[in-house]
Design a protein around this motif. Structure first.
Motif, PDB file in Angstrom:
ATOM      1  N   ILE A  49       0.860  -1.186   0.000  1.00 24.43           N
ATOM      2  CA  ILE A  49       0.000   0.000   0.000  1.00 24.43           C
ATOM      3  C   ILE A  49       0.893   1.232   0.000  1.00 24.43           C
ATOM      4  O   ILE A  49       1.745   1.403   0.877  1.00 24.43           O
ATOM      5  CB  ILE A  49      -0.906   0.030   1.243  1.00 24.43           C
ATOM      6  N   HIS A  50       0.710   2.065  -0.985  1.00 24.45           N
ATOM      7  CA  HIS A  50       1.446   3.327  -1.022  1.00 24.45           C
ATOM      8  C   HIS A  50       0.641   4.385  -0.269  1.00 24.45           C
ATOM      9  O   HIS A  50      -0.591   4.421  -0.347  1.00 24.45           O
ATOM     10  CB  HIS A  50       1.703   3.753  -2.462  1.00 24.45           C
ATOM     11  N   PRO A  51       1.314   5.244   0.471  1.00 24.51           N
ATOM     12  CA  PRO A  51       0.574   6.197   1.325  1.00 24.51           C
ATOM     13  C   PRO A  51      -0.322   7.146   0.535  1.00 24.51           C
ATOM     14  O   PRO A  51      -1.350   7.596   1.038  1.00 24.51           O
ATOM     15  CB  PRO A  51       1.684   6.950   2.070  1.00 24.51           C
ATOM     16  N   GLN A  52       0.051   7.429  -0.712  1.00 27.37           N
ATOM     17  CA  GLN A  52      -0.803   8.294  -1.533  1.00 27.37           C
ATOM     18  C   GLN A  52      -2.185   7.661  -1.714  1.00 27.37           C
ATOM     19  O   GLN A  52      -3.206   8.361  -1.748  1.00 27.37           O
ATOM     20  CB  GLN A  52      -0.165   8.523  -2.904  1.00 27.37           C
TER      21      GLN A  52
ATOM     22  N   TYR B 111      -1.123   6.111   9.078  1.00 25.41           N
ATOM     23  CA  TYR B 111      -0.126   5.687   8.096  1.00 25.41           C
ATOM     24  C   TYR B 111       0.958   4.928   8.869  1.00 25.41           C
ATOM     25  O   TYR B 111       1.797   5.526   9.545  1.00 25.41           O
ATOM     26  CB  TYR B 111       0.516   6.879   7.412  1.00 25.41           C
ATOM     27  N   ASN B 112       0.945   3.631   8.782  1.00 23.64           N
ATOM     28  CA  ASN B 112       1.826   2.791   9.593  1.00 23.64           C
ATOM     29  C   ASN B 112       3.038   2.365   8.767  1.00 23.64           C
ATOM     30  O   ASN B 112       2.979   1.425   7.979  1.00 23.64           O
ATOM     31  CB  ASN B 112       1.035   1.563  10.075  1.00 23.64           C
TER      32      ASN B 112
ATOM     33  N   ALA C 167      -3.334   1.360   8.517  1.00 21.33           N
ATOM     34  CA  ALA C 167      -2.944   1.191   7.116  1.00 21.33           C
ATOM     35  C   ALA C 167      -1.433   1.019   7.039  1.00 21.33           C
ATOM     36  O   ALA C 167      -0.673   1.981   7.235  1.00 21.33           O
ATOM     37  CB  ALA C 167      -3.390   2.392   6.294  1.00 21.33           C
ATOM     38  N   VAL C 168      -0.990  -0.204   6.787  1.00 16.94           N
ATOM     39  CA  VAL C 168       0.444  -0.507   6.723  1.00 16.94           C
ATOM     40  C   VAL C 168       0.948  -0.093   5.343  1.00 16.94           C
ATOM     41  O   VAL C 168       0.546  -0.660   4.322  1.00 16.94           O
ATOM     42  CB  VAL C 168       0.697  -1.998   6.974  1.00 16.94           C
ATOM     43  N   VAL C 169       1.817   0.921   5.309  1.00 15.84           N
ATOM     44  CA  VAL C 169       2.228   1.526   4.047  1.00 15.84           C
ATOM     45  C   VAL C 169       3.721   1.344   3.804  1.00 15.84           C
ATOM     46  O   VAL C 169       4.488   1.040   4.726  1.00 15.84           O
ATOM     47  CB  VAL C 169       1.880   3.033   4.017  1.00 15.84           C
TER      48      VAL C 169
END
Length: 564
Positions: A358-361, A459-460, A528-530
């Motif tokens: 997962i990308h933070p965007q 944002y993890n 959300a693991v990013v």
């Protein structure tokens, strides 16, 4: 009929429309608590006094009306100070109340002794100890007046024996305690602005927090001058992201189109903004700045004309004076560059960009797509601020709050609690970095306790991402032992606290986790693991800084090989 000092204080706050006091009860505040219990004000008991100050600051930032927080003697008051810098730096009216020991204990090195008036002096416009019951009404009035007049923090120290004492009378002139009115620029200044604007072939209009409430005037001026509207992050929520006048932000929370526009226009009109990063402002050319704070005029960029006035009434007058421009070449070029930048942002936010990561965007864009049209977003500080500010597409009726002048990590959840208390039916979303969330995650318990349905999206990436970027920008490899850390399972933590928890570790899980959280009846956390190594877009980078990044990467590679 005589009342206690605490009764008079609480009665005045109630008369002014204060709905909440955020704080922790301690022995010195018991008389205040008793007065609150008999009032219509809701006491919101927090888990940490910094959370109380943040909650009051969040309310004051959003509404412009007085927020109130309280901490008891000694450590209870010192904990308030860090959170109060939010109100101080973002010019929001907050009244901070410090309990204190009885006066007979003063000067004896009694337990929990502090000097509150010294402690709060830097963060406060006004700080005073209520030293006698008869003094209290005047001092209460003066404190609230100072908070409103200067738009910042006023602080009162309340010895227990004083606030429990009876006093005749009440706070007078309560009707004068209200938000500061708008200022209208002078006719001479309006004429001078119009003359300079008419002489410029290309104009850019920069909008800051002082432009809230002036969207119609801004659009009209942009149409009249064929001028693109750009914004600081504090002004991002003034208009919808897709308004054709609205070209995006400036600086790292911004676009290349905006950077080029600012650097190549003949005239930059800075409205209601004290944007601090001078490297993104013109070094030559003309700047006109309009602001209702005289001290902000001219301090960020070489300024040809500084005008004291509020944005909305000043623009109303200016619209009657400036001539229409017909050449759209500059505006069209900025629009085309903005569209290209938006295409890039959309690609970076696509969850399908990666199968397993997962990308933070994508997190920010999913929050944006799924949020209600009138939601309030509260940004934390760090690399997460860049993801949220660049990829959320605001509706124009949503609001955005953050630690934009104080730039303090760990402030989003506390501020979100205060905002949510104003209206428990409105969606409030705190977008947090994991480092910041760890600092005050106890305030999730405050949300559960008081039925504040805040949604916290974390944002993890198991590290302080911005610290890595800042180290590399000066040519140093990041000190990973100090930057990286293990995290708990935030979703499990939410459930353990009595809230709702959802986790996303793969792109296919992201929208479902956020949707479920937003639909949950009560406070919720989305873990959300990013990707940990994601780099933000840099609209502009100096050659020297680029060299620093390159050198840092070489040093990091050598460290990986040698371990030294």
């Amino acid at each position: 009929m005589s009342q206690t000092v605490a009764d008079i204080l609480v009665g005045t706050l109630q008369q002014l429309g204060v709905k909440h006091i955020f704080g922790l009860i301690g022995d010195s505040l018991n008389p205040l608590a008793d007065a609150v219990r008999r009032s219509d004000i809701e006491w919101v008991g927090v888990r940490h006094e910094e959370g109380a100050a943040l909650a009051a600051s969040g309310q004051a930032k959003l509404t412009g009306r007085l927020g109130v927080c309280a901490g008891t003697t000694g450590p209870g008051s010192t904990h308030l100070v860090a959170g109060l810098y939010e109100a101080s730096r973002d010019h929001a009216p907050v009244l901070a109340l410090s309990g204190d020991m009885a006066r007979k204990m003063h000067g004896t090195d009694f337990i929990q002794t502090t000097e509150p008036d010294l402690l709060f002096r830097d963060v406060s416009l006004y700080t005073e100890t209520v030293s006698s019951p008869s003094q209290a009404p005047a001092v209460i009035h003066q404190a609230i007046a100072a908070a409103y007049a200067g738009r910042g923090v006023a602080h009162l120290t309340l010895p227990q024996d004083v606030i429990a004492a009876k006093v005749d009378g009440a706070v007078s002139s309560v009707s004068t305690l209200r938000p500061r009115p708008e200022l209208v620029a002078s006719e001479a200044d309006i004429a001078d602005i119009a003359r300079r604007v008419d002489a410029a072939d290309s104009v850019v209009i920069m909008c800051g927090a002082g432009c809230h409430g002036a969207a119609d005037e801004l659009r009209a001026l942009a149409d009249r001058l064929k001028a693109p509207l750009i914004h600081s992050v504090k002004g991002k929520d003034i208009m919808p992201y897709d308004d054709p006048h609205w070209m995006g932000g400036i600086g790292m929370i911004g676009t290349k189109a905006v950077y080029n526009a600012v650097m190549h226009c003949e005239l930059l009109l800075m409205l209601g903004t004290d944007y601090p990063y001078s490297e993104f402002l013109p070094h030559k050319g003309a700047v006109i700045q309009i602001d209702e704070r005289a001290q902000a005029l001219g301090r960020r960029a070489p300024t040809a004309l500084g005008v004291l006035g509020s944005v909305r009434p000043t623009l109303k007058l200016l619209l009657g004076r400036v001539a229409s421009k017909s050449n759209t070449k500059f505006f069209d070029r900025v629009t085309n560059e903005r569209r290209k930048w938006d295409v890039m942002l959309d690609k970076q936010a696509d969850p399908a960009r990666s199968k397993d990561v997962i990308h933070p965007q994508a997190v920010a864009r999913a929050v944006s797509d799924l949020a209600k049209r009138d939601a309030v977003f509260v940004f934390d500080t760090g690399l997460n601020t860049l993801w949220s500010a660049n990829w959320i597409r605001q509706s124009g009726s949503q609001r955005i709050v953050g630690s934009f002048n104080n730039a303090a990590v760990g402030t989003a959840l506390g501020q979100a609690n205060g905002i949510q208390a104003l209206d428990r039916s409105r969606q409030v979303v705190a977008l947090c970095g994991d480092g910041g969330f760890n600092m005050l995650m106890c305030e999730f318990l405050t949300a559960v306790h008081h039925k504040l349905p805040v949604k916290a999206v974390v944002y993890n990436n198991s590290g302080f991402g911005l610290i890595t970027l800042e180290a590399e920008s000066i040519g140093l490899p990041p000190f990973k032992q100090g930057i990286e850390f293990p995290n708990p399972d935030f979703a499990a933590l939410a459930r353990a606290c009595g809230g709702h928890g959802f986790k996303a570790t793969k792109p296919g899980e992201l929208k479902g986790a956020i949707s479920e959280a937003f639909a949950a009846d009560g406070p919720a956390i989305v873990d959300a693991v990013v990707a940990a190594n994601e780099l933000p877009n840099l609209p502009h980078i100096e050659l020297e800084t680029a060299g620093h990044y390159a050198m840092a990467k070489i040093k990091e590679a050598l460290l990986a090989v040698t371990g030294a």
